[in-house]
Design a protein around this motif. Structure first.
Motif, mmCIF file in Angstrom:
data_model
loop_
_atom_site.group_PDB
_atom_site.id
_atom_site.type_symbol
_atom_site.label_atom_id
_atom_site.label_comp_id
_atom_site.label_asym_id
_atom_site.label_seq_id
_atom_site.Cartn_x
_atom_site.Cartn_y
_atom_site.Cartn_z
ATOM 1 N N MET A 1 44.670 75.849 38.060
ATOM 2 C CA MET A 1 44.674 74.435 38.237
ATOM 3 C C MET A 1 45.983 73.906 38.732
ATOM 4 O O MET A 1 46.267 73.507 39.676
ATOM 5 C CB MET A 1 43.816 73.547 37.359
ATOM 6 N N TYR A 2 46.733 74.042 37.639
ATOM 7 C CA TYR A 2 48.147 73.352 37.886
ATOM 8 C C TYR A 2 48.864 74.316 38.681
ATOM 9 O O TYR A 2 49.898 73.877 39.564
ATOM 10 C CB TYR A 2 48.963 73.383 36.376
ATOM 11 N N HIS A 91 42.160 56.299 37.487
ATOM 12 C CA HIS A 91 41.913 57.597 37.709
ATOM 13 C C HIS A 91 42.823 58.334 36.619
ATOM 14 O O HIS A 91 42.380 59.214 35.947
ATOM 15 C CB HIS A 91 42.478 58.159 39.084
ATOM 16 N N ALA A 94 40.689 57.666 33.388
ATOM 17 C CA ALA A 94 39.625 58.688 33.408
ATOM 18 C C ALA A 94 40.160 59.949 32.935
ATOM 19 O O ALA A 94 39.356 60.882 32.076
ATOM 20 C CB ALA A 94 39.197 58.767 34.700
ATOM 21 N N MET A 95 41.311 60.504 33.403
ATOM 22 C CA MET A 95 41.572 61.791 33.069
ATOM 23 C C MET A 95 41.897 62.062 31.403
ATOM 24 O O MET A 95 41.898 63.118 30.863
ATOM 25 C CB MET A 95 42.955 62.321 33.948
ATOM 26 N N GLU A 96 42.744 60.704 31.057
ATOM 27 C CA GLU A 96 43.060 60.873 29.773
ATOM 28 C C GLU A 96 42.000 60.997 28.656
ATOM 29 O O GLU A 96 41.829 61.550 27.650
ATOM 30 C CB GLU A 96 43.757 59.559 29.219
ATOM 31 N N ILE A 97 40.584 60.036 29.205
ATOM 32 C CA ILE A 97 39.614 60.099 28.343
ATOM 33 C C ILE A 97 38.967 61.475 28.383
ATOM 34 O O ILE A 97 38.318 61.977 27.343
ATOM 35 C CB ILE A 97 38.482 59.002 28.836
ATOM 36 N N MET A 98 39.099 62.194 29.324
ATOM 37 C CA MET A 98 38.504 63.536 29.484
ATOM 38 C C MET A 98 39.307 64.541 28.663
ATOM 39 O O MET A 98 38.955 65.711 28.473
ATOM 40 C CB MET A 98 38.858 64.218 31.025
ATOM 41 N N GLY A 99 40.577 64.126 28.300
ATOM 42 C CA GLY A 99 41.280 65.118 27.547
ATOM 43 C C GLY A 99 42.585 65.840 28.155
ATOM 44 O O GLY A 99 43.225 66.538 27.926
ATOM 45 N N VAL A 100 42.676 65.241 29.559
ATOM 46 C CA VAL A 100 43.792 66.102 30.378
ATOM 47 C C VAL A 100 45.156 65.400 29.868
ATOM 48 O O VAL A 100 45.104 63.985 29.810
ATOM 49 C CB VAL A 100 43.336 65.390 32.002
ATOM 50 N N ASN A 101 45.700 66.099 29.922
ATOM 51 C CA ASN A 101 47.164 65.633 29.537
ATOM 52 C C ASN A 101 47.807 65.301 31.019
ATOM 53 O O ASN A 101 48.393 66.046 31.877
ATOM 54 C CB ASN A 101 48.067 66.608 29.281
ATOM 55 N N TYR A 105 49.670 67.290 34.335
ATOM 56 C CA TYR A 105 48.780 67.543 35.089
ATOM 57 C C TYR A 105 49.399 66.983 36.752
ATOM 58 O O TYR A 105 49.523 67.517 37.652
ATOM 59 C CB TYR A 105 47.469 67.186 34.909
#
Lengths: 221, 252
Positions: A1-2, A91, A94-101, A105
């Motif tokens: 992905m990255y 956005h 939202a990503m942080e809540i999903m656990g995305v750093n 990212y």
């Protein structure tokens, strides 16, 4: 992905900036050649020095600095606006809540993309600038191709190329970090987003000029 | 179940939350209601970890949320879904890509498994066939449903909804409310909804917490709202003359 995101950034920054880099550097090379021809006419300095001056000016200073100042405007403002817009539209939340750093990212691919793409652009700018100097002088009859090429091949120091790449890499890092920081921490609405975008360009340009001086001092002392 | 204990939050000199204690129960739709500026959004952001409380604790079952290490926090994040007020859909991605995003980031599922899960979620929110549309090409109500599909794609244990009905017409708002309620019951999850929509309060408020000036002014169920003598709550819930008449009629 990255990995995909990094490739996309490289493409956007590199291929997306090619036309503007091409146009700017060809004219900078042309103006440098024309201007030095005018300055040196009537002096004891041989004409072939113009090729040498165009080459070294493009490699040591103009290709890296002017290209990166332009990219600070084009790429830097784009990054600040893109990340700032994501912050405002939640956005990033939202990503942080999903656990995305989110910093890794959103920002890291931009930094890596720029650090690889911008030195290549600067290298292209140097070559195109030298070609621009040729086009402005040889076909117009200011001096001969032999003189220009002789100048290009005289007093060459490989260290200058290293200096060009060092500058390009540092400038790329500065453009992306300053711009992403401005976008990432934007607060407020569209006015603040516009201000952040402007600040990204201005601060990137200032940072580039300061870094340019420091690199010049360090690498020439 | 999510439990908050003595939550306080200040921004500089301003104390927004002044000590909140509440239990958000599993399998129920828990509503946080209150006037604008009462601290609802701040409380929700503390619950999901976007703000750290100045004081107090948030417990996700037996896990102390704000003192978890990175790995435990990442694991917990997998159990959380959130529907944002503005949906927070990624404009450059299609509906399917938006819903698949959490799976792309963290799951080891194959692409076909992910797509199957995405189709299930989209089907659950009645958006079959919208996979290839972009958020800008669908209506506000559909965007909400995509937001819900994305929130549930990882099969969360905790679902948070920030103003799920804002900007929607009454009929669509009811559909969204029903959808959230159904998902909560079906999946036996803990749902926390931040709203000031009175229809939601009356229709899906299994457990309601009414915030006023940073404190819990009243708590109860939707059935208890009608009988409450709390003046502040009544002023808030039955603010419009129409609702006041309705309440009086119900009393008679």
């Amino acid at each position: 992905m990255y990995y995909k995101e990094t490739i996309r950034q490289m493409y956007d920054i590199g291929i997306g900036s090619l036309p503007i880099v091409f146009i700017i550097s060809i004219f900078i090379g042309a103006v440098t050649a024309q201007q030095f021809y005018y300055q040196l006419t009537g002096t004891a300095i041989p004409t072939y020095y113009i090729g040498y001056i165009v080459r070294d000016m493009m490699i040591i200073e103009l290709a890296a600095t002017i290209t990166c100042l332009v990219l600070a405007g084009k790429v830097g403002s784009n990054m600040a606006a893109e990340i700032g817009g994501m912050r405002q539209k939640e956005h990033i939340d939202a990503m942080e809540i999903m656990g995305v750093n989110t910093s890794s990212y959103l920002i890291l691919p931009k930094i890596i993309g720029a650090v690889f793409a911008i030195p290549v652009l600067v290298c292209i700018a140097a070559i195109v600038g030298i070609v621009g100097g040729y086009l402005a002088s040889v076909p117009t009859g200011l001096y001969t191709e032999f003189d220009y090429v002789k100048g290009l091949r005289s007093f060459f120091n490989q260290r200058y190329v290293v200096m060009m790449f060092a500058k390009a890499t540092v400038f790329a890092y500065l453009i992306t970090t300053v711009s992403c920081y401005q976008g990432y921490f934007v607060k407020g609405g569209s006015v603040e987003l516009g201000q952040a975008s402007t600040r990204a360009v201005v601060l990137s340009c200032v940072a580039i000029l300061i870094a340019d001086y420091i690199i010049a001092v360090v690498l020439t002392s | 179940m999510i439990k908050v204990e003595g939550i306080k939050k200040s921004f500089g000199e301003v104390e927004v939350l002044k000590g909140i204690d509440f239990v958000f129960e599993q399998g129920k739709t828990n509503l946080i209601i209150g006037r604008s500026g009462a601290g609802k959004t701040v409380l929700l952001k503390i619950l999901v970890g976007l703000f750290a409380p100045t004081e107090g604790k948030v417990w996700y079952d037996d896990r102390d949320f704000h003192s978890m290490d990175k790995d435990a926090l990442r694991e917990l994040r997998m159990e959380v879904g959130m529907l944002f007020q503005g949906n927070a859909l990624f404009d450059s991605m299609t509906v399917a890509e938006n819903v698949r995003f959490p799976l792309d980031m963290f799951s080891n599922m194959s692409l076909s498994e992910k797509n199957e899960r995405v189709n299930d979620c989209l089907s659950r929110v009645s958006l079959d066939g919208a996979n290839d549309k972009f958020p800008s090409e669908i209506s506000g109500g559909m965007q909400k449903r995509v937001g819900i599909a994305r929130a549930i794609v990882y099969r969360p244990k905790y679902l948070f909804c920030d103003e799920p009905n804002s900007g929607l017409d009454p009929k669509t708002a009811i559909t969204i409310d029903e959808l959230i309620k159904d998902i909560t019951v079906e999946q036996n999850i803990t749902t926390v909804i931040n709203t000031h929509d009175m229809n939601s309060v009356m229709e899906i408020g299994d457990k309601i917490c009414f915030l006023d000036k940073g404190l819990i002014e009243w708590k109860g169920t939707r059935h208890e709202v009608m009988e409450s003598e709390n003046q502040n709550l009544n002023d808030f819930i039955f603010a419009s003359p129409f609702l006041q008449r309705l309440k009086e009629r119900a009393k008679k």
